[in-house]
Design an enzyme around this catalytic site. Sequence first.
Site, mmCIF file in Angstrom:
data_model
loop_
_atom_site.group_PDB
_atom_site.id
_atom_site.type_symbol
_atom_site.label_atom_id
_atom_site.label_comp_id
_atom_site.label_asym_id
_atom_site.label_seq_id
_atom_site.Cartn_x
_atom_site.Cartn_y
_atom_site.Cartn_z
ATOM 1 N N ASP A 28 18.956 53.986 48.981
ATOM 2 C CA ASP A 28 18.025 54.232 50.085
ATOM 3 C C ASP A 28 16.991 53.104 50.166
ATOM 4 O O ASP A 28 15.829 53.277 49.815
ATOM 5 C CB ASP A 28 17.352 55.590 49.889
ATOM 6 N N HIS A 33 15.785 55.298 55.051
ATOM 7 C CA HIS A 33 15.420 56.378 55.978
ATOM 8 C C HIS A 33 14.075 56.110 56.656
ATOM 9 O O HIS A 33 13.830 56.606 57.750
ATOM 10 C CB HIS A 33 15.445 57.742 55.278
ATOM 11 N N ASN A 54 20.104 65.815 49.770
ATOM 12 C CA ASN A 54 18.679 65.633 50.042
ATOM 13 C C ASN A 54 17.840 66.573 49.174
ATOM 14 O O ASN A 54 18.111 67.776 49.101
ATOM 15 C CB ASN A 54 18.409 65.913 51.529
ATOM 16 N N GLY A 74 5.405 60.676 52.944
ATOM 17 C CA GLY A 74 4.598 59.482 53.167
ATOM 18 C C GLY A 74 4.733 58.505 52.018
ATOM 19 O O GLY A 74 4.518 57.298 52.185
ATOM 20 N N ASN A 75 5.098 59.026 50.825
ATOM 21 C CA ASN A 75 5.350 58.162 49.681
ATOM 22 C C ASN A 75 6.737 57.538 49.735
ATOM 23 O O ASN A 75 7.083 56.726 48.874
ATOM 24 C CB ASN A 75 5.192 58.915 48.361
ATOM 25 N N SER A 76 7.534 57.921 50.723
ATOM 26 C CA SER A 76 8.831 57.263 50.884
ATOM 27 C C SER A 76 8.622 55.767 51.030
ATOM 28 O O SER A 76 7.776 55.320 51.803
ATOM 29 C CB SER A 76 9.540 57.801 52.120
#
Length: 726
Positions: free
Chosen positions: A227, A91, A218, A658-660
């Site tokens: 992912d 993503h 989600n 943001g930690n994705s």
Amino acid sequence: MAPRVGSMRWKRMLWSTAVAMSFSPLAQADEGMWMPSQLPSIGRPLKAAGYRGDPSALADLTRPPLSAVVKVGGATGAFVSEQGLVLTNHHVAFGVIQYNSNAQRNLIEQGYVATDRSEELPANPDFRLRVTVGFEQVTDRVLTDARGKTGRAYYDAVDAAGKALVAACEREDGMRCSVATLFYGRDFYLVKQLELRDVRLVYAPPRAIGNYGDEVDNFMWPRHSGDFTVLRAYVGPDGKPADYSKDNRPYTPPEHLKIAREGVNEGDFVMLAGYPGITYRHRSAAEFADQVQWRLPASVAAMKQLQEVIEDAGEKDAQAKIRYASQLQSLKNNIKRFSGELEGLKRSDAVAVRQQDEAAMLAWLDKQGTAKALRPQIDAAMAAIAAGNASRERDLLLGLLQSQTQLLRSALRLQRLAHERGKPDAERENGYQQRDEELIASGLRQVQRRYDPAVEKRLLTALLTRYQQLPAAQHVAEFDAAFGRTPTELATTLDRVYAATALGDEAQRLRWMDADAAALATADDSLLQLAAKLQPALLRIDDERKAREGDLLRLRPAYMQALIAYREQQGRAVYPDANATLRVSYGKVTALKARDAVGYAPLTSTAGIVEKNTGVAPFDAPKPLLDAITRGDYAGYLDPKSGSMPVNFLSNLDTTGGNSGSPVLNAKGELVGLNFDSNWEAVSASWMFDPRYKRAIHVDLRYMRWLMDKVYPAHWLLQELGVPAG
């Protein structure tokens, strides 16, 4: 039946006790987005939690393992080979995948596997990868000229000092620098990053693996999502950052992470490094109340309307569906995240808890010797925050107007760029300096693949109809004159403007980028004329915002000084709210007790993919995946304890947006997972941390390796990653 006051008070007391316990030194292992420089000071609990490395080495973000962690777009990734391979989320790279897709070759649905480097596909022109190479405290240099000033003058002094530091930093070729504030204006740091502009798509699973479950799953657990996406960073033949070219060569990173051969199990130590976006845990009680009582519900309502517009258009037009796929995915994610945040904050009674905590802090402060200096500044900050709420509905809509359009946003950026070019570069607005012009041009180039005139007009109609319904005090004269005050006037204006504009042509957009303010002010293009009419209002609103932010930059440090002192005497954790700078959190692979009689194990397996599969999106697992699961060819990838093929796992790591894409490391510093989500019960953790519920969700890299070996093979990549096919 209404709740009894006594029972509610008792409930809040229990919650306050739980929160206080969660911040005790014994419970800090699962809480805290720590600056690398703070890690040596918590070395003892870090080692006690299971870390086998040297905590003091983690203070240097230019040394491994932190030197391998990079900022990818607005999220995180990590180098995983010496030839510049980068691992991040599907993503996070979705815009790259969408950019390379069309009706004839839909990589979103099909996925993509490059068979060698010659088949790696260029990312969208404004996609960037940044490697942090410096993090220096510059507080005194930023605040020297600001002291004694207020409002806009304070803002301008801080802004000028920051720009001077950035300009000096960026004299070194290929660097992108910024000044970040921590503790809301108390501390400032100069962040130095190598910016890589040539990033390419190497491997992406199909949508039905990378986004298995879509919005139904989600923020939910259990999850069964692959992912992940593999990218590669390139540089010019001279080794320096460069735009895409076939002559470029792979970037050699300072360090790359080693992928673990073994996986994790419940209770194992894990650590995460990444670039969390924004948290608000140190905000005032009034801001907590505003978030719960207005901002979250209003944002969700507006974004849902935009989601409906895009989905309806996509049902009728396959090309529009692809062009708006990335924007739709972002909207859906934000809607669900904001909805979960609202539910979580209400479940935690966050407004009341924060009000009680703040009242106790101020009562404590009033007994301290610092009260005389700090309390007037705190009261003034509260007044400035309250004043900003007077235009919040308008500001929300105008923000969406600029972020959720393509052509109108382009016209507004062109007008603003021409306006800013009339100033010395150091005085230009951030985002419009000479350093930003290449990025602006890149954004203008990609509009073609993310724009449809009929869809944009419908999006604008939705937002501007809401604007027309605002109270008169929040109306803006220029917007009223441009769009009218009725739905009929609005429709007529949009039809006329979009029928006559030539900005839909990439060459025209880029030509206008070179024009000066006078030329743009008299342009014969209808959309540029509209943007010219709106610009004075947007500049005026921007000036008002900066004056308010200047006062808050000056006043909030007093609130933070009191809050930090109060937390320390409570024995509670003190770390800065996240602000997109590199942070580290640590904890364990941990099960979840979500509510009464509902508990979840921390690992999922491929069996769950089959259980969920319906053959219809979003649970339409691809046939190659289902066939591989049926064959059960898991040699070398099975979890030895459960005998199952792992897919995702839970930890109590402290994460936020943001930690994705953040790498998850084991006790030896090896890569075992890839962060991609939080659980529904913990979406509100950006505001309030609750150790009972806060979990992070990760791709188990055994699943990624198995997919790349047995399902959508890329053995040459596995070899490069150091984990050859079994």
